[in-house]
Enzyme design. Structure first.
Site, PDB file in Angstrom:
ATOM      1  CB  SER A   1      13.183  22.024 -14.475  1.00  0.00           C
ATOM      2  OG  SER A   1      12.568  23.429 -14.641  1.00  0.00           O
TER       3      SER A   1
ATOM      4  CG  HIS B   1      -1.821  -1.107   1.451  1.00  0.00           C
ATOM      5  ND1 HIS B   1      -2.874  -1.146   0.895  1.00  0.00           N
ATOM      6  CD2 HIS B   1      -1.456  -2.316   2.096  1.00  0.00           C
ATOM      7  CE1 HIS B   1      -3.657  -2.403   1.199  1.00  0.00           C
ATOM      8  NE2 HIS B   1      -2.272  -3.270   2.029  1.00  0.00           N
TER       9      HIS B   1
END
Ligand code: ARG
Length: 500
Positions: free
Chosen positions: A295, A173
């Site tokens: 970026s 999970h």
């Protein structure tokens, strides 16, 4: 992830450095994709396959005395010349001539003025011709992906062996769950790869019958020898039913797409694991700066674009499979032009997915594991709870649920949801249980290394068991690799003979 010094290209962001490194350049091409790349005509991709199909057909026509030796010779010379001209860029497909089949026929007839060219289409239709071309072409494409998957798996086996003692958190999970090792995680990837490779090799064998000789779908009265063309083109046999030979076009495309769809679903999982584990908040692994992107506005950014592209290409593979299945589901038996569209889908799919196992192999080859951090994360994430629960059950013969509840209550005493010996002792006392745990017993119970070594089954993260499992994987891979090699050798040597 350390950013690579970009000394020679310091006027460019680091991820755009002008490099001669093959792996870096492949990654750049992979991540930029069709932003800056043209794609070829579908039938120009089939060109070489069509030349082989023509060469085999001409040889069979001669063997069956449908054409003479000289006619065969002229056709062979013309086909080989056309092949060279195409490779040199002097013969280009003319869209007005519809497809690769008519282009080649016209080149032989009109450009090269080969009289026998008017006999080349004897006992043949474009329906069996294109089905054969597709089989030759896709056989090579799937063989290549299978080979890259084998190379990737071989690298993974080495990586898993190298990292088999590196203890790290195992997640369920998305949450820390139990101790495992990085080697065990890679071992899980290996198992899927072995199934992917097996599936691909099975598919290669399943569709290795030659459609040539089926004509439009209903045979021919010419005295042909389909077994000879099948053999010349490296197929196992000719088709057992001429209608099936042309009507089943699309099925192989769907099967190969499925193989790629399931393989890429797995590659996507690896991609996601890499994104997660290399995330600075996790910092369990480092991906080399050769494969990350920055970026254009935030100078600190380091992104795993290749992994994101893998995830997205996987979605494409699922959609393409669906499209092929939808095209073939409504067709009546016999050739239908709808099938042409399956060609574009499967070609796109291979073009888009082909490089994924190569990219992953490059990334994993340069991957480093933050071993200390992996172990530190094990110690601070409460994963000892199950070990302590097991210890109470083993040592004091408590039912597992009872031990579980004791440990849960000990955890509940701490606002940060951690487990320590003090709170465990408190609960044991509160419940009047005659259990006293020494410091050394406690240390042993929660120790990650001890914990893994207590696991005794093959398949578990115990490094000794993992070593055995990896030996098994290696044997399986070796077997698959030999199987692919002999399949490839067989058809490639047959095709090469056609050019002699
Ligand atoms: N371009 C066609 C295809 O890919 C070739 C076969 C055309 N056959 C025909 N009967 N129109 O399916």
């Amino acid at each position: 992830m350390a950013k690579q010094d970009n000394e020679k290209n310091n006027d460019l962001p680091f991820w755009l450095k002008q490099s001669t490194n093959e792996a870096f350049n492949l990654n750049l091409a992979f991540t930029t994709g069709r932003d800056v790349k043209d794609i070829p005509m579908a039938d120009s991709e089939l060109f070489y396959a069509d030349i082989y199909t023509n060469l085999a057909h001409a040889q069979m026509l001669f063997a069956q005395k449908i054409i003479t030796k000289d006619e065969h010779n002229d056709l062979k010379v013309g086909l080989i010349e056309s092949r060279k001209a195409f490779a040199a860029g002097t013969f280009k497909l003319n869209p007005k001539l519809e497809d690769v089949h008519m282009n080649i026929e016209q080149r032989l007839t009109k450009d090269l003025k080969i009289k026998a060219a008017e006999k080349l289409h004897t006992a043949r239709s474009r329906n069996d011709q294109v089905a054969t071309d597709m089989k030759i072409y896709l056989r090579q494409r799937l063989t290549d992906v299978t080979q890259s998957s084998i190379n990737l798996t071989s690298l993974m086996i080495k990586l898993a062996d190298r990292e088999k003692d590196v203890i790290m958190p195992g997640f369920t999970h998305y949450q820390p769950a139990m101790y495992t090792s990085f080697g065990h995680l890679v071992g899980a990837w290996i198992e899927v790869e072995l199934r992917n490779i097996t599936r691909m090799i099975n598919s290669l064998h399943l569709f290795n019958q030659c459609p040539l000789g089926a004509g439009a779908g209903y045979g021919t009265s010419w005295p042909i020898d389909p077994d000879l063309t099948a053999k010349l083109l490296g197929f196992t046999s000719s088709a057992n039913n001429t209608l099936d030979a042309v009507s089943s076009r699309g099925e192989m495309e769907a099967q190969f797409s499925f193989d790629l769809a399931i393989a890429s679903s797995h590659w996507s999982r690896i991609a996601q694991d890499l994104i997660l584990y290399s995330h600075p908040y996790f910092s369990l692994i480092n991906v080399s700066s050769e494969y990350v992107t920055g970026s254009s506005i935030m100078p600190q950014k380091i992104n795993l674009d290749f992994a994101e592209i893998i995830r997205a290409k996987t979605a494409l593979s699922h959609g393409n499979l669906q499209s092929i299945l939808s095209i073939i589901k409504g067709l009546p038996s016999g050739y239908n032009r709808d099938l042409q569209q399956t060609k574009y889908i499967i070609l796109d799919l291979f073009r888009e997915l082909n490089d994924i196992p190569i990219i992953l192999k490059n990334v994993l080859a340069d991957l480093s594991v933050n071993r200390e951090n992996c172990l530190a994360r094990c110690k601070d994430s409460g994963m000892a709870a199950i070990e302590v629960t097991n210890f109470l059950s083993y040592k004091y013969n408590l039912g597992f649920r009872k031990s579980y509840l004791i440990v849960s209550q000990a955890i509940a005493l701490n606002s940060d949801h951690s487990l320590n010996l003090k709170s465990l002792r408190q609960i044991l006392k509160k419940q009047d249980l005659p259990i006293s745990i020494s410091d050394s017993e406690w240390e042993k119970a929660i120790d990650p290394k001890e914990s893994l070594s207590r696991q005794k089954t093959l398949g578990s993260p115990n490094p000794k068991m993992l070593k055995l499992a990896l030996e098994n994987s290696n044997t399986k891979l070796d077997h698959l690799s030999k199987k692919l090699f002999s399949f490839k050798e067989n058809y490639q040597s047959n095709l090469a003979n056609l050019l002699k």
